[in-house]
Design an enzyme around this catalytic site. Sequence first.
Site, PDB file in Angstrom:
ATOM      1  N   PRO A  26     -11.851   7.014 -11.867  1.00 31.90           N
ATOM      2  CA  PRO A  26     -12.937   6.881 -12.849  1.00 31.90           C
ATOM      3  C   PRO A  26     -13.495   5.472 -13.012  1.00 31.90           C
ATOM      4  O   PRO A  26     -14.387   5.245 -13.803  1.00 31.90           O
ATOM      5  CB  PRO A  26     -12.275   7.344 -14.151  1.00 31.90           C
ATOM      6  CG  PRO A  26     -10.846   6.929 -13.990  1.00 31.90           C
ATOM      7  CD  PRO A  26     -10.525   7.147 -12.536  1.00 31.90           C
ATOM      8  N   ASP A  58      -6.582   2.874  -3.330  1.00 32.81           N
ATOM      9  CA  ASP A  58      -5.699   3.640  -4.202  1.00 32.81           C
ATOM     10  C   ASP A  58      -5.970   5.117  -3.891  1.00 32.81           C
ATOM     11  O   ASP A  58      -6.764   5.761  -4.568  1.00 32.81           O
ATOM     12  CB  ASP A  58      -5.990   3.317  -5.668  1.00 32.81           C
ATOM     13  CG  ASP A  58      -4.933   3.888  -6.601  1.00 32.81           C
ATOM     14  OD1 ASP A  58      -3.931   3.198  -6.831  1.00 32.81           O
ATOM     15  OD2 ASP A  58      -5.109   5.026  -7.089  1.00 32.81           O
ATOM     16  N   CYS A  86       0.148   6.021  -7.664  1.00 32.02           N
ATOM     17  CA  CYS A  86       0.854   6.304  -8.918  1.00 32.02           C
ATOM     18  C   CYS A  86       1.949   7.339  -8.666  1.00 32.02           C
ATOM     19  O   CYS A  86       2.197   8.220  -9.484  1.00 32.02           O
ATOM     20  CB  CYS A  86      -0.109   6.775 -10.011  1.00 32.02           C
ATOM     21  SG  CYS A  86      -1.022   8.280  -9.611  1.00 32.02           S
TER      22      CYS A  86
END
Length: 443
Positions: free
Chosen positions: A98, A163, A216
């Site tokens: 986001p 990422d 993550c």
Amino acid sequence: METTENSVPASSGRSFRLLCSPEEAPHVEALLQAQGYRFEPEPFSPLCRRLLHEPRPLGASLAAFFGYIYIQDRSSMLPPLALAPAAGSSVLDICASPGSKTGFLAQLVGKNGFVLGNEPSRARLATLRANMHVCNLLSVGTCTCEGQKLPLRPGSWEAIQLDPPCSGWGTVEKHPRVMELWQGEKVQPLVGLQRLLLRHAASLLAPGGRLVYSTCTTNAAENEEQVRFAEEELGLERLPLTPFPGFVWEELPGGEGTLRVDGRRSAAQGFYVALFRKPYSAVESVAEPLPTRTDARPPRRGGKSVGRREQPGQELPREALAGPCCDPSLLPPGRVMLYGDQARFLPEDAARLLPPDMAWQGALLGKFAGGRLHPAPRLRVLLPRRPDAGTALVLDSPDDLTALLSGQSLRTELEGREAALWWRDLPLGRVSLKQGRMTATFS
């Protein structure tokens, strides 16, 4: 497994970033405190804060509404800090939505830099663009391509953030079923995609350039084993990272010099960060030809789709933007171009780094109609540096500001059709005037 202890704040509250200049930081904190929020500095960055008391959801605060703070898990703040791009430099963020890391990178490179945020998912692209608009980050451009097929020139980027999609095991406290959903063979497609993305990122990296790879997840196949792949197959060099204060770290075999956050003991997500450098000797081994466009849609250059009426119009001279709610002298180096009736800002480095036919979008400044710019209501970074008594309304109470945002109008002595809105020493945006009554429509 080795564990490294660092001092971790006792609070388990959420974290956020300040999105403002150092001079504005005390005023942003005052606005938060006026609404009852309490917080403390994070030890790893002067831009970051840890929430201690939340009288209402932080996302509903005035500071969040006007884009002066960005709520972000503290672990997620580490990759941009590990990449540490220089002020004025350019960075590619391959999987951006986001926009948490995209926005932080934009803060680090400053208004004279350039960050290209690519989001492969069209559904998530709107979220990325909306967040960057609220945050007033004019140095960010956005696009949507498969990350492994980004049509950029090989060897052209000095700094890249990757990422990629991952199993998300580090978010298990928020999503208890995540480890059940991503087990065994179900993870293999993610591992394969991560390697495709790493390979293409390595090809785009300039000799001597730096690449941060982060996830993550706590899955070694997506972390330490990908580091080995990057070194052995792509020829990248691992650069040891110094642990950031305020976290508890783990280390698995093969993870030397990388950072693995112990999420539970750090009051944060489990996270993994590795930093690489591309040596000159690795250029030929990872270089790839420039991908060609495979879609039939017309390209977009900095604005909406290029079509009959949305082709780039003329470049707007900066003096054409001047008005009570826009000081064009505050624009960084770059061009302002018309796309239909939309004025968009294209950072200077975009012309050097992006192919002419690439589809991407620059930051929205507002609509240009009747020979003048109508700034976007949330465009606060181009408001004059001091409120003018004849063109600005300065509010002192958060309650007055909340009332205005709830649809109430305020009586003023101002004339004209628009005015700048301020809270004490903080510029907030543009509001409408009708016979002296002020109304706010922030979209």
